[in-house]
Design a protein around this motif. Structure first.
Motif, short mmCIF file in Angstrom:
data_model
loop_
_atom_site.label_atom_id
_atom_site.label_comp_id
_atom_site.label_asym_id
_atom_site.label_seq_id
_atom_site.Cartn_x
_atom_site.Cartn_y
_atom_site.Cartn_z
N MET A 129 0.84 -1.19 0.00
CA MET A 129 0.00 0.00 0.00
C MET A 129 0.89 1.25 0.00
N ARG A 130 0.34 2.32 -0.54
CA ARG A 130 1.06 3.58 -0.51
C ARG A 130 0.16 4.63 0.13
N VAL A 131 0.79 5.66 0.64
CA VAL A 131 0.07 6.76 1.25
C VAL A 131 -0.38 7.70 0.14
N GLY A 132 -1.61 8.17 0.21
CA GLY A 132 -2.12 9.11 -0.79
C GLY A 132 -1.35 10.41 -0.79
N GLN A 133 -1.46 11.16 -1.87
CA GLN A 133 -0.69 12.40 -2.02
C GLN A 133 -0.99 13.41 -0.92
#
Length: 174
Positions: free
Chosen positions: A71-75
């Motif tokens: 997962m990645r963190v949103g902008q």
């Protein structure tokens, strides 16, 4: 747009797989709460290390929870984390703060990130309660006398305040 340009220049983007799914905000808040209550909290030495350390810790925890997809963190959340890191680093750069006091105040970074994500007024109001609390604790910590060490009443009070925030703050900004 000016803020985005400033961030792009000042903060290196972590290498993130753009195709990775975005970590939902409620899950990010859960991960931040886990970091807040753990001993994994970063003590930022530099601006870049502060943001990267938190992003790495979030990736490690989220990756262990959802191993099938990194997962990645949103902008927006990424920028919020980095702006809080900049704010905390600004406070920690005060030459009048001794290293032990800086270490205490650095531990407030995760709760401050949570506040900034919960209440957008955190960045727009200089008199925001969480910002005022950071300022008051920093001002108090400047008065620390190294001869008293960690047993002095001022150090103990700042430490007690930081511990209370770490132990009790979840999502009620007020």
């Amino acid at each position: 747009a000016g803020l985005q340009q400033l961030l792009a220049q000042a903060l290196p983007r972590a290498e993130v797989d753009a195709s990775a799914p975005v970590l939902p905000r409620r899950d990010l808040m859960s991960v931040l709460a886990e970091l807040q209550h753990s001993q994994l909290q970063p003590s930022p030495a530099t601006l870049q290390e502060a943001g990267a350390g938190i992003h790495d810790a979030i990736a490690a925890i989220s990756g262990s929870r959802w191993p099938t997809a990194r997962m990645r963190v949103g902008q927006l959340e990424h920028d919020t984390i980095n702006l809080v890191a900049m704010l905390v680093q600004f406070v920690l750069d005060d030459r009048n703060l001794a290293a032990p006091s800086k270490a205490l105040l650095a531990r407030l970074q995760i709760p401050l990130i949570k506040v900034a994500m919960l209440d957008k007024a955190f960045f727009t109001q200089k008199a925001h309660p969480a910002r005022k609390l950071l300022d008051v604790l920093a001002e108090a910590a400047i008065g620390w006398d190294a001869r008293e060490g960690h047993d002095g009443p001022l150090y103990r009070k700042v430490d007690e305040s930081v511990q209370r925030i770490l132990n009790e703050f979840e999502d009620k900004v007020e």
